[in-house]
Design a protein around this motif. Structure first.
Motif, PDB file in Angstrom:
ATOM      1  N   ALA A  37     -18.549 -31.164 -17.818  1.00 51.26           N
ATOM      2  CA  ALA A  37     -17.431 -31.540 -16.957  1.00 51.26           C
ATOM      3  C   ALA A  37     -16.806 -32.841 -17.456  1.00 51.26           C
ATOM      4  O   ALA A  37     -16.966 -33.903 -16.872  1.00 51.26           O
ATOM      5  N   ILE A  38     -16.095 -32.718 -18.572  1.00 52.43           N
ATOM      6  CA  ILE A  38     -15.391 -33.853 -19.158  1.00 52.43           C
ATOM      7  C   ILE A  38     -13.909 -33.507 -19.195  1.00 52.43           C
ATOM      8  O   ILE A  38     -13.521 -32.448 -19.694  1.00 52.43           O
ATOM      9  N   ASP A  39     -13.076 -34.377 -18.647  1.00 54.57           N
ATOM     10  CA  ASP A  39     -11.633 -34.159 -18.624  1.00 54.57           C
ATOM     11  C   ASP A  39     -11.052 -34.250 -20.026  1.00 54.57           C
ATOM     12  O   ASP A  39     -11.680 -34.790 -20.943  1.00 54.57           O
ATOM     13  N   ALA A  40      -9.805 -33.776 -20.162  1.00 53.35           N
ATOM     14  CA  ALA A  40      -9.115 -33.788 -21.454  1.00 53.35           C
ATOM     15  C   ALA A  40      -8.997 -35.195 -22.037  1.00 53.35           C
ATOM     16  O   ALA A  40      -8.938 -35.365 -23.251  1.00 53.35           O
ATOM     17  N   ASP A  41      -9.008 -36.218 -21.182  1.00 55.03           N
ATOM     18  CA  ASP A  41      -8.909 -37.601 -21.665  1.00 55.03           C
ATOM     19  C   ASP A  41     -10.275 -38.196 -22.022  1.00 55.03           C
ATOM     20  O   ASP A  41     -10.372 -39.355 -22.396  1.00 55.03           O
ATOM     21  N   GLY A  42     -11.346 -37.396 -21.876  1.00 49.68           N
ATOM     22  CA  GLY A  42     -12.681 -37.857 -22.247  1.00 49.68           C
ATOM     23  C   GLY A  42     -13.474 -38.467 -21.110  1.00 49.68           C
ATOM     24  O   GLY A  42     -14.573 -38.984 -21.326  1.00 49.68           O
TER      25      GLY A  42
END
Length: 129
Positions: A37-42
């Motif tokens: 569960a890591i967003d596109a921005d890291g």
């Protein structure tokens, strides 16, 4: 390509996996790093297990699709979690996703002391075409 599940027993069917998977005449193999569960921005999620599992599945689907593969051809899936106790109530989310794609994968589930930053679950897959 030919994919064959080997299941000497029936009990694994209720748990949504195969004991072994044989693949013949493969055109390509995709080895995916663990998706979490890591967003596109890291940014790592600090949400509950339910939300993290859903996002990890979405990230894995996106990776597989962008590589030109299909989720239905996942042949190996390793699940890492910091708490099987938290994962079990959410396991139907995983099982519904497996059923949706008709995946018949070999699987290993491991409870680990920790994952990166605030993560609770990580999915590592091998996909063929």
């Amino acid at each position: 390509m030919e994919i064959r599940s080997i299941n000497p027993w029936k009990w694994q069917d209720a748990r949504s996996y195969s004991q072994a998977v044989e693949v013949k005449h493969v055109e390509g193999t995709l080895y995916c790093s663990g998706q979490a569960a890591i967003d596109a921005d890291g940014t790592s999620s600090n949400a509950d297990m339910n939300s993290q599992l859903i996002q990890a599945i979405q990230n894995l689907e996106q990776l597989i699709g962008e590589a030109g593969y299909e989720c239905k051809n996942i042949v190996r899936l390793n699940i890492y979690t910091t708490s099987t106790e938290e994962l079990w109530p959410n396991f139907p989310i995983f099982q519904d996703w497996i059923a949706k794609h008709g995946i018949k994968q070999a699987v290993t589930l491991l409870e680990v002391k920790s994952l990166f930053e605030t993560l609770k679950v990580e999915l590592e897959a091998t996909v063929v075409k």
